[in-house]
Design an enzyme around this catalytic site. Sequence first.
Site, short mmCIF file in Angstrom:
data_model
loop_
_atom_site.label_atom_id
_atom_site.label_comp_id
_atom_site.label_asym_id
_atom_site.label_seq_id
_atom_site.Cartn_x
_atom_site.Cartn_y
_atom_site.Cartn_z
N HIS A 126 39.26 13.10 33.92
CA HIS A 126 38.99 12.30 34.46
C HIS A 126 37.46 11.85 34.76
O HIS A 126 37.26 12.90 35.08
CB HIS A 126 39.76 11.34 35.44
CG HIS A 126 40.02 9.56 35.61
ND1 HIS A 126 38.46 9.34 36.53
CD2 HIS A 126 40.44 8.36 35.20
CE1 HIS A 126 38.88 8.17 36.13
NE2 HIS A 126 39.94 7.68 35.78
N GLU A 142 37.90 6.89 28.10
CA GLU A 142 37.77 5.57 28.93
C GLU A 142 36.34 6.02 29.18
O GLU A 142 35.62 6.76 29.83
CB GLU A 142 38.28 6.29 30.15
CG GLU A 142 39.84 6.63 30.15
CD GLU A 142 40.21 6.31 31.74
OE1 GLU A 142 41.13 5.50 31.70
OE2 GLU A 142 40.62 6.96 32.54
C1 PEP Z 1 40.78 4.46 35.18
O1 PEP Z 1 40.51 4.83 35.83
O2 PEP Z 1 41.70 5.09 34.28
C2 PEP Z 1 40.72 3.26 34.65
C3 PEP Z 1 41.80 2.86 33.50
O3 PEP Z 1 40.55 2.47 35.71
P1 PEP Z 1 40.40 0.88 35.66
O4 PEP Z 1 41.07 -0.35 34.83
O5 PEP Z 1 40.46 0.13 37.24
O6 PEP Z 1 39.48 0.23 34.80
#
Ligand code: PEP
Length: 233
Positions: free
Chosen positions: A89, A158
Amino acid sequence: MIFASNFKTNHTRKSTRDYLYRLQELTIKNNLFSKVYIFPPSTALDNFENIAFNIGTQNAYTTQNGAFTGEIGLEQLEEFDIKTILIGHSERREKLFETQDIVSSKFQFFKDQEFDIIYCVGEPIEIREKGDDAVIEYLLAQFEGIDTTYEKLTIAYEPIWAIGTGKSASIKDIENTHKALKKISNKPILYGGSVNAKNIEDIANIDSVDGVLVGSASLDADNFCEIIKNGLK
Ligand code: PEP
Protein backbone atom coordinates in the site's frame (compact mmCIF):
# COMPACT_ATOMS: atom_id res chain seq x y z
CA MET A 1 -16.74 -7.87 -8.69
CA ILE A 2 -14.52 -7.77 -5.63
CA PHE A 3 -15.22 -5.13 -2.96
CA ALA A 4 -12.40 -4.54 -0.50
CA SER A 5 -12.45 -2.11 2.41
CA ASN A 6 -9.29 -0.80 4.04
CA PHE A 7 -10.03 0.67 7.46
CA LYS A 8 -6.43 1.92 7.88
CA THR A 9 -6.05 3.41 11.40
CA ASN A 10 -9.79 3.74 11.88
CA HIS A 11 -12.34 1.83 13.94
CA THR A 12 -11.91 0.18 17.32
CA ARG A 13 -12.35 -3.44 18.26
CA LYS A 14 -15.98 -2.77 19.17
CA SER A 15 -16.86 -0.64 16.16
CA THR A 16 -15.24 -3.20 13.83
CA ARG A 17 -17.44 -5.95 15.26
CA ASP A 18 -20.54 -3.74 14.95
CA TYR A 19 -19.57 -2.87 11.38
CA LEU A 20 -19.10 -6.49 10.31
CA TYR A 21 -22.43 -7.66 11.68
CA ARG A 22 -24.17 -4.59 10.21
CA LEU A 23 -22.63 -5.34 6.82
CA GLN A 24 -23.60 -8.99 7.13
CA GLU A 25 -27.21 -7.99 7.81
CA LEU A 26 -27.24 -5.51 4.91
CA THR A 27 -25.68 -7.88 2.39
CA ILE A 28 -28.12 -10.66 3.28
CA LYS A 29 -31.12 -8.31 3.21
CA ASN A 30 -30.11 -6.85 -0.15
CA ASN A 31 -29.06 -10.12 -1.71
CA LEU A 32 -25.55 -8.86 -2.32
CA PHE A 33 -23.66 -11.95 -3.25
CA SER A 34 -20.19 -10.77 -4.00
CA LYS A 35 -16.62 -11.11 -2.93
CA VAL A 36 -16.08 -8.85 0.06
CA TYR A 37 -12.78 -8.28 1.88
CA ILE A 38 -12.44 -6.21 5.04
CA PHE A 39 -9.08 -5.06 6.40
CA PRO A 40 -9.55 -3.83 10.00
CA PRO A 41 -6.68 -2.53 12.15
CA SER A 42 -4.74 -5.41 13.73
CA THR A 43 -6.07 -4.65 17.23
CA ALA A 44 -9.56 -5.50 15.95
CA LEU A 45 -8.72 -8.90 14.40
CA ASP A 46 -10.78 -11.61 16.05
CA ASN A 47 -12.75 -14.78 15.44
CA PHE A 48 -15.98 -13.46 13.99
CA GLU A 49 -18.62 -16.17 14.04
CA ASN A 50 -20.85 -16.49 10.99
CA ILE A 51 -19.22 -13.64 9.12
CA ALA A 52 -19.32 -14.48 5.44
CA PHE A 53 -16.60 -12.05 4.35
CA ASN A 54 -12.92 -12.41 4.04
CA ILE A 55 -11.09 -10.66 6.87
CA GLY A 56 -7.51 -9.70 6.14
CA THR A 57 -4.62 -7.92 7.79
CA GLN A 58 -3.37 -4.54 6.57
CA ASN A 59 0.19 -5.57 7.38
CA ALA A 60 2.33 -8.15 9.15
CA TYR A 61 5.99 -8.90 9.66
CA THR A 62 7.84 -11.71 7.91
CA THR A 63 8.10 -13.95 10.93
CA GLN A 64 6.30 -16.65 12.88
CA ASN A 65 7.02 -14.71 16.11
CA GLY A 66 10.04 -13.15 17.80
CA ALA A 67 11.65 -9.87 18.81
CA PHE A 68 10.07 -7.39 16.40
CA THR A 69 8.63 -4.67 18.60
CA GLY A 70 5.33 -3.29 17.40
CA GLU A 71 4.82 -5.91 14.69
CA ILE A 72 2.54 -8.92 14.37
CA GLY A 73 3.59 -12.22 12.80
CA LEU A 74 2.04 -15.50 11.69
CA GLU A 75 1.37 -16.66 15.24
CA GLN A 76 -0.95 -13.70 15.86
CA LEU A 77 -2.68 -14.12 12.49
CA GLU A 78 -3.14 -17.87 12.87
CA GLU A 79 -5.06 -17.33 16.11
CA PHE A 80 -7.83 -15.72 14.07
CA ASP A 81 -7.43 -17.77 10.87
CA ILE A 82 -6.26 -14.73 8.92
CA LYS A 83 -4.90 -15.85 5.55
CA THR A 84 -5.26 -12.60 3.59
CA ILE A 85 -2.88 -9.63 3.54
CA LEU A 86 -2.49 -6.24 1.88
CA ILE A 87 1.06 -5.66 0.65
CA GLY A 88 2.62 -2.58 -0.97
CA HIS A 89 0.00 0.00 0.00
CA SER A 90 1.32 3.46 -0.88
CA GLU A 91 0.94 4.65 2.71
CA ARG A 92 3.34 1.92 3.84
CA ARG A 93 5.71 2.64 0.96
CA GLU A 94 5.65 6.43 1.46
CA LYS A 95 4.94 7.08 5.13
CA LEU A 96 6.54 3.96 6.61
CA PHE A 97 9.42 3.82 4.14
CA GLU A 98 8.87 0.31 2.83
CA THR A 99 11.25 -0.09 -0.07
CA GLN A 100 10.64 -2.43 -3.02
CA ASP A 101 13.07 -4.86 -1.34
CA ILE A 102 11.00 -4.91 1.84
CA VAL A 103 7.74 -5.17 -0.09
CA SER A 104 8.96 -8.00 -2.29
CA SER A 105 10.40 -10.02 0.59
CA LYS A 106 7.09 -9.61 2.41
CA PHE A 107 5.35 -10.84 -0.75
CA GLN A 108 7.64 -13.86 -0.97
CA PHE A 109 7.16 -14.74 2.70
CA PHE A 110 3.35 -14.59 2.60
CA LYS A 111 3.27 -16.33 -0.78
CA ASP A 112 5.21 -19.20 0.81
CA GLN A 113 2.51 -19.27 3.50
CA GLU A 114 -0.14 -19.43 0.74
CA PHE A 115 -1.86 -16.20 1.77
CA ASP A 116 -4.30 -14.39 -0.48
CA ILE A 117 -2.34 -11.27 -1.33
CA ILE A 118 -3.79 -7.96 -2.46
CA TYR A 119 -0.73 -6.28 -3.89
CA CYS A 120 -0.94 -2.49 -4.31
CA VAL A 121 0.81 -0.37 -6.90
CA GLY A 122 0.34 3.28 -7.82
CA GLU A 123 2.11 6.36 -9.09
CA PRO A 124 2.52 9.85 -7.60
CA ILE A 125 1.03 12.88 -9.37
CA GLU A 126 4.33 14.03 -10.93
CA ILE A 127 4.56 10.71 -12.79
CA ARG A 128 0.90 10.80 -13.89
CA GLU A 129 1.52 14.27 -15.30
CA LYS A 130 4.23 12.83 -17.56
CA GLY A 131 1.68 10.56 -19.27
CA ASP A 132 0.76 6.89 -19.68
CA ASP A 133 4.23 5.59 -20.63
CA ALA A 134 5.84 7.13 -17.55
CA VAL A 135 3.08 5.66 -15.36
CA ILE A 136 3.57 2.16 -16.74
CA GLU A 137 7.34 2.37 -16.34
CA TYR A 138 6.87 3.47 -12.70
CA LEU A 139 4.37 0.68 -11.99
CA LEU A 140 6.60 -1.93 -13.62
CA ALA A 141 9.32 -1.13 -11.10
CA GLN A 142 6.81 -1.92 -8.33
CA PHE A 143 6.58 -5.47 -9.69
CA GLU A 144 10.29 -6.13 -9.18
CA GLY A 145 10.62 -9.32 -7.14
CA ILE A 146 6.88 -10.00 -7.34
CA ASP A 147 5.56 -13.28 -8.79
CA THR A 148 2.75 -11.97 -11.01
CA THR A 149 1.62 -15.53 -11.71
CA TYR A 150 0.97 -16.37 -8.04
CA GLU A 151 -2.44 -17.99 -8.02
CA LYS A 152 -3.68 -16.18 -4.90
CA LEU A 153 -2.64 -12.75 -6.15
CA THR A 154 -5.00 -9.81 -6.66
CA ILE A 155 -3.51 -6.53 -7.85
CA ALA A 156 -4.81 -3.15 -6.69
CA TYR A 157 -4.02 -0.15 -8.88
CA GLU A 158 -4.17 2.87 -6.60
CA PRO A 159 -2.83 6.17 -7.96
CA ILE A 160 -1.41 7.94 -4.90
CA TRP A 161 -2.87 11.30 -5.86
CA ALA A 162 -6.36 9.79 -5.90
CA ILE A 163 -6.16 8.21 -2.45
CA GLY A 164 -8.19 10.03 0.17
CA THR A 165 -8.41 13.17 -1.98
CA GLY A 166 -11.97 12.84 -3.21
CA LYS A 167 -10.54 13.02 -6.73
CA SER A 168 -10.76 9.65 -8.44
CA ALA A 169 -8.71 8.87 -11.56
CA SER A 170 -10.60 9.41 -14.82
CA ILE A 171 -12.32 6.47 -16.47
CA LYS A 172 -9.85 6.73 -19.35
CA ASP A 173 -6.81 6.67 -17.04
CA ILE A 174 -8.18 3.67 -15.14
CA GLU A 175 -9.00 1.87 -18.38
CA ASN A 176 -5.58 2.49 -19.95
CA THR A 177 -3.64 1.58 -16.84
CA HIS A 178 -5.62 -1.58 -16.13
CA LYS A 179 -5.24 -2.67 -19.75
CA ALA A 180 -1.48 -2.26 -19.46
CA LEU A 181 -1.43 -4.12 -16.13
CA LYS A 182 -3.41 -6.98 -17.68
CA LYS A 183 -0.38 -7.54 -19.95
CA ILE A 184 1.79 -7.99 -16.85
CA SER A 185 -0.53 -10.36 -15.02
CA ASN A 186 -3.76 -12.22 -15.69
CA LYS A 187 -4.82 -11.89 -12.04
CA PRO A 188 -7.82 -9.77 -10.95
CA ILE A 189 -7.13 -6.03 -10.83
CA LEU A 190 -8.89 -3.71 -8.40
CA TYR A 191 -9.03 0.05 -8.73
CA GLY A 192 -8.58 2.19 -5.59
CA GLY A 193 -8.61 5.94 -5.09
CA SER A 194 -11.65 7.94 -3.92
CA VAL A 195 -14.19 5.33 -4.95
CA ASN A 196 -17.64 6.20 -3.60
CA ALA A 197 -21.29 5.27 -4.00
CA LYS A 198 -21.68 7.75 -6.88
CA ASN A 199 -18.69 6.92 -9.08
CA ILE A 200 -18.68 3.14 -8.49
CA GLU A 201 -21.11 2.39 -11.30
CA ASP A 202 -18.94 3.98 -13.99
CA ILE A 203 -15.79 2.42 -12.53
CA ALA A 204 -17.37 -1.04 -12.26
CA ASN A 205 -18.48 -0.80 -15.89
CA ILE A 206 -14.88 -0.69 -17.11
CA ASP A 207 -14.12 -4.15 -18.55
CA SER A 208 -10.65 -4.41 -17.06
CA VAL A 209 -11.81 -3.51 -13.53
CA ASP A 210 -12.40 -6.66 -11.48
CA GLY A 211 -13.18 -4.86 -8.24
CA VAL A 212 -12.40 -1.91 -6.01
CA LEU A 213 -10.35 -1.19 -2.90
CA VAL A 214 -12.04 1.52 -0.85
CA GLY A 215 -10.78 3.57 2.09
CA SER A 216 -12.74 6.60 3.35
CA ALA A 217 -16.08 5.82 1.71
CA SER A 218 -16.10 2.32 3.18
CA LEU A 219 -15.71 3.34 6.82
CA ASP A 220 -19.45 3.43 7.29
CA ALA A 221 -21.11 0.04 6.78
CA ASP A 222 -24.25 1.49 5.16
CA ASN A 223 -22.13 3.49 2.75
CA PHE A 224 -19.98 0.49 1.85
CA CYS A 225 -23.12 -1.54 1.28
CA GLU A 226 -24.39 1.18 -1.07
CA ILE A 227 -21.09 0.94 -2.97
CA ILE A 228 -21.49 -2.83 -3.29
CA LYS A 229 -25.10 -2.48 -4.40
CA ASN A 230 -24.30 0.15 -7.04
CA GLY A 231 -21.19 -1.63 -8.23
CA LEU A 232 -22.45 -5.16 -8.78
CA LYS A 233 -22.12 -6.07 -12.43
C1 PEP B 1 -6.86 3.32 -0.05
O1 PEP B 1 -6.11 3.91 0.72
O2 PEP B 1 -6.65 2.13 -0.30
C2 PEP B 1 -7.96 4.05 -0.65
C3 PEP B 1 -8.40 3.65 -1.78
O3 PEP B 1 -8.45 5.16 0.04
P1 PEP B 1 -9.63 6.13 -0.42
O4 PEP B 1 -10.79 5.28 -0.88
O5 PEP B 1 -9.96 6.93 0.80
O6 PEP B 1 -9.11 6.97 -1.54
